[in-house]
Motif scaffolding. Structure first.
Motif, short mmCIF file in Angstrom:
data_model
loop_
_atom_site.label_atom_id
_atom_site.label_comp_id
_atom_site.label_asym_id
_atom_site.label_seq_id
_atom_site.Cartn_x
_atom_site.Cartn_y
_atom_site.Cartn_z
N GLY A 235 0.84 -1.49 -0.13
CA GLY A 235 -0.06 0.06 0.35
C GLY A 235 0.74 1.26 -0.07
O GLY A 235 0.39 2.44 -0.47
N THR A 236 2.03 1.18 0.36
CA THR A 236 3.01 2.20 0.32
C THR A 236 3.28 2.84 -1.09
O THR A 236 3.43 3.98 -1.33
CB THR A 236 4.39 2.04 1.00
N ASN A 237 3.01 2.05 -2.01
CA ASN A 237 3.15 2.52 -3.40
C ASN A 237 1.99 3.08 -4.10
O ASN A 237 2.14 3.63 -5.14
CB ASN A 237 3.53 1.13 -4.32
N LEU A 238 0.88 3.33 -3.18
CA LEU A 238 -0.32 3.71 -3.92
C LEU A 238 0.00 5.25 -4.20
O LEU A 238 0.37 5.91 -3.23
CB LEU A 238 -1.31 3.71 -2.68
N LEU A 239 -0.81 5.70 -5.33
CA LEU A 239 -0.73 7.16 -5.65
C LEU A 239 -1.89 8.02 -5.26
O LEU A 239 -1.94 9.11 -5.08
CB LEU A 239 -0.53 7.09 -7.22
N ALA A 361 -5.68 -1.88 1.94
CA ALA A 361 -4.78 -1.14 1.77
C ALA A 361 -5.30 0.21 1.26
O ALA A 361 -4.83 1.13 1.78
CB ALA A 361 -3.72 -1.65 0.40
N PRO A 362 -6.37 0.46 0.54
CA PRO A 362 -6.83 1.79 -0.07
C PRO A 362 -7.51 2.29 1.35
O PRO A 362 -7.19 3.61 1.47
CB PRO A 362 -7.96 1.30 -0.87
N MET A 363 -8.02 1.59 2.17
CA MET A 363 -8.70 2.43 3.24
C MET A 363 -7.67 2.85 4.24
O MET A 363 -7.71 3.80 4.90
CB MET A 363 -9.71 1.56 4.00
N SER A 364 -6.54 2.01 4.48
CA SER A 364 -5.41 2.18 5.40
C SER A 364 -4.61 3.63 4.75
O SER A 364 -4.36 4.46 5.68
CB SER A 364 -4.46 1.17 5.29
N TYR A 365 -4.48 3.44 3.60
CA TYR A 365 -4.04 4.85 2.83
C TYR A 365 -4.80 6.19 3.19
O TYR A 365 -4.34 7.17 3.64
CB TYR A 365 -4.06 4.64 1.50
N LEU A 366 -6.01 6.03 3.12
CA LEU A 366 -7.12 7.08 3.22
C LEU A 366 -6.91 7.56 4.61
O LEU A 366 -6.85 8.67 4.96
CB LEU A 366 -8.38 6.84 2.93
N ILE A 367 -6.91 6.62 5.77
CA ILE A 367 -7.22 6.83 7.08
C ILE A 367 -5.64 7.61 7.39
O ILE A 367 -5.65 8.40 8.30
CB ILE A 367 -7.35 5.65 7.92
N GLU A 368 -4.52 6.92 6.93
CA GLU A 368 -3.15 7.65 7.43
C GLU A 368 -3.08 9.03 6.89
O GLU A 368 -2.43 9.90 7.31
CB GLU A 368 -1.96 6.74 6.92
N GLN A 369 -3.63 9.40 5.46
CA GLN A 369 -3.58 10.60 5.03
C GLN A 369 -4.29 11.64 5.88
O GLN A 369 -4.18 12.70 5.97
CB GLN A 369 -4.16 10.70 3.78
N ASP A 376 -2.35 -4.67 11.15
CA ASP A 376 -3.12 -6.10 11.41
C ASP A 376 -2.94 -6.60 12.82
O ASP A 376 -3.22 -7.80 12.96
CB ASP A 376 -2.52 -6.84 10.49
N GLY A 377 -2.51 -6.01 13.76
CA GLY A 377 -2.16 -6.45 15.12
C GLY A 377 -0.51 -6.65 15.33
O GLY A 377 -0.19 -6.84 16.35
N ARG A 378 0.33 -6.48 14.23
CA ARG A 378 1.38 -7.00 14.15
C ARG A 378 2.41 -5.89 13.57
O ARG A 378 3.49 -5.63 13.97
CB ARG A 378 1.80 -8.23 13.73
N GLN A 379 1.89 -5.45 12.38
CA GLN A 379 2.54 -4.45 11.53
C GLN A 379 1.76 -3.60 10.83
O GLN A 379 0.33 -3.84 10.89
CB GLN A 379 3.45 -5.02 10.37
N ARG A 380 2.04 -2.54 10.27
CA ARG A 380 1.17 -1.34 9.57
C ARG A 380 0.83 -2.25 8.23
O ARG A 380 1.56 -2.96 7.47
CB ARG A 380 2.15 -0.34 9.23
N ILE A 381 -0.55 -2.04 7.94
CA ILE A 381 -1.20 -2.49 6.92
C ILE A 381 -0.54 -2.20 5.55
O ILE A 381 -0.18 -2.99 4.65
CB ILE A 381 -2.66 -2.20 6.72
N LEU A 382 0.06 -0.83 5.30
CA LEU A 382 0.39 -0.45 4.22
C LEU A 382 1.71 -1.00 3.77
O LEU A 382 2.33 -0.96 2.74
CB LEU A 382 0.63 1.27 4.13
N ASP A 383 2.49 -1.52 4.92
CA ASP A 383 3.74 -2.16 4.55
C ASP A 383 3.58 -3.81 4.21
O ASP A 383 4.80 -4.28 3.73
CB ASP A 383 4.77 -2.18 6.18
N ILE A 384 2.66 -4.25 4.27
CA ILE A 384 2.31 -5.55 3.83
C ILE A 384 2.42 -5.86 2.51
O ILE A 384 1.70 -5.09 1.61
CB ILE A 384 1.11 -6.29 4.40
#
Length: 411
Positions: A235-239, A361-369, A376-384
């Motif tokens: 998700g970190t690659n999302l534009l 991934a899209p929703m996590s991108y939006l929320i972080e913005q 996911d309880g262990r790591q950032r969603i956008l890093d998966i």
């Protein structure tokens, strides 16, 4: 700035003015006038002594720049906003067209949803998607609408839908550069009861580095392999990413990496109009959203967290539980009011329920913005980085303070 000001007084000045007179007493002769009033007697030899004092004169204030008052009739629609972003260099013309194409698909879906009972678009289609889920009639139709709008834009190279087995490469005649992933109808189980539904989308640039790692032993042909590898990006690659909410209002919300903006569909003009600028999620909230029907299947640590949410807090009230059954609806409420949403793994779903590429991934991108967090309880969603196009994941998403509190329980 100081200026010398003479303070000469003559006999016609008021008594109030006499208090600042600077004439010598020897030069003032009193005589009685009518009514016993006294006046200064100025003789021919009168030579008034004039003294000066400095008076502070304020420099004229610099004129403030006039504030342009926005007319209550002035509106900014989605097209105008996108063109401004393009002119500012925040996005290119290609991405402008892709986003406009997605908004068109959302308008068409909104129209069908509003008339679904009238035109017999409720109920099941009689088919099953790749996840083994029964497809609604509007699942199939909405998927076609999205695909058609994106193909005709001429700016998309690969299209990946939650309703399709594999990503689809756009014909070279219409092909562009962008990769678009989407869930055409989120919460389709709500269609027949006219409850909240939505569409979710994300936009990637081609991942050129991974196009060479094609497994020639696969049963898929080379074009399909290329599609799958290009789509499987973190998700970190999302534009850009966003959603369209279909409810009492139709709200198109998205981010191009510079904050979150919402546009509400004005049915009078058929245009999305800017209604929420640079949305910031509250740092905390008093609403939690979990499917507590699965409570007994949850991890013990998570059950302890939910138990504590239901206890009265410092204000004497517990958290309020809300569950819509549509991720778009949950996220939209959360952006405006704060809180936390969770769809965890459980004894029956070891990897969670929601698809990483099309929803999480899209929703996590939006929320972080908007200033929130997603894990996911262990790591950032956008890093998966997904290994499969229909890979599932647990997700906890919402206000930063609420996510941090949850992580204390899960650690």
């Amino acid at each position: 700035m100081g200026e010398a000001v003479p303070t000469l007084l003559w006999n016609h000045l008021s008594s109030a003015s006499l208090s600042i007179c600077r004439l010598s007493p020897s030069q003032l002769h009193r005589s009685h006038g009518r009514g016993g009033r006294q006046y200064p007697n100025v003789t021919d030899s009168f030579r008034p002594r004039i003294s000066c004092k400095a008076v502070e004169i304020e420099a004229p204030a610099t004129a403030a720049e006039p504030r342009i008052k926005k007319s209550r009739y002035e509106i900014e629609n989605l097209t105008t906003w996108l063109l401004k972003q393009e002119q500012a260099g925040h996005i290119d013309a290609e991405l402008t067209i892709v986003l406009s194409s997605i908004s068109l698909a959302c308008k068409q879906i909104a129209s069908l949803l509003q008339r679904s009972s009238i035109i017999n678009l409720t109920g099941a289609q009689g088919t099953v998607n790749i996840q083994g889920e029964d497809q609604k009639k509007l699942d199939v139709i909405s998927n076609e609408l999205f695909c058609n709008c994106l193909r005709s834009s001429g700016r998309t190279g690969i299209i990946a839908s939650e309703e399709e087995d594999v990503p689809v490469a756009v014909e070279e005649t219409y092909s562009g550069n962008y990769i678009v992933i989407f869930d055409p109808i989120d919460g389709s189980a709500n269609i027949d009861t006219s409850l909240t539904t939505g569409s979710i989308f994300g936009i990637y640039a081609p991942d050129k580095q991974c196009l060479f790692n094609i497994d020639d032993d696969s049963t898929l042909d080379q074009a399909e392999q290329k599609c799958i590898i290009s789509v499987c990006q973190p998700g970190t690659n999302l534009l850009a990413a966003g959603y369209c909410l279909y409810s009492s209002s139709v709200v198109f919300t998205f981010s191009i990496g510079r904050g979150v903006y919402s546009f509400t569909l004005d049915p009078t003009y058929g245009e999305f109009v800017l209604t929420h600028e640079n949305i910031k999620i509250p740092s905390s909230g008093r609403i939690y959203s979990f499917n507590e029907g699965n409570y007994d299947l949850f991890d013990e640590k998570l059950r302890k967290y939910l138990d504590d949410l239901r206890k009265p807090g410092p204000n004497g009230k517990p958290y309020s539980g809300r569950y819509i059954g549509c991720l778009v609806g949950e996220i939209h409420r959360m952006l405006l009011l704060g809180g936390i949403y969770g769809n965890p793994d459980n004894k029956n779903s070891k990897n969670g329920n929601l698809r990483l590429l099309y929803k999480c991934a899209p929703m996590s991108y939006l929320i972080e913005q908007a200033g929130g967090k997603a894990t996911d309880g262990r790591q950032r969603i956008l890093d998966i980085k997904p290994d499969q196009i229909h890979q599932r994941t647990p997700i906890f998403i919402g206000s930063p303070d609420e996510i941090e509190n949850l992580e204390k329980y899960l650690s």
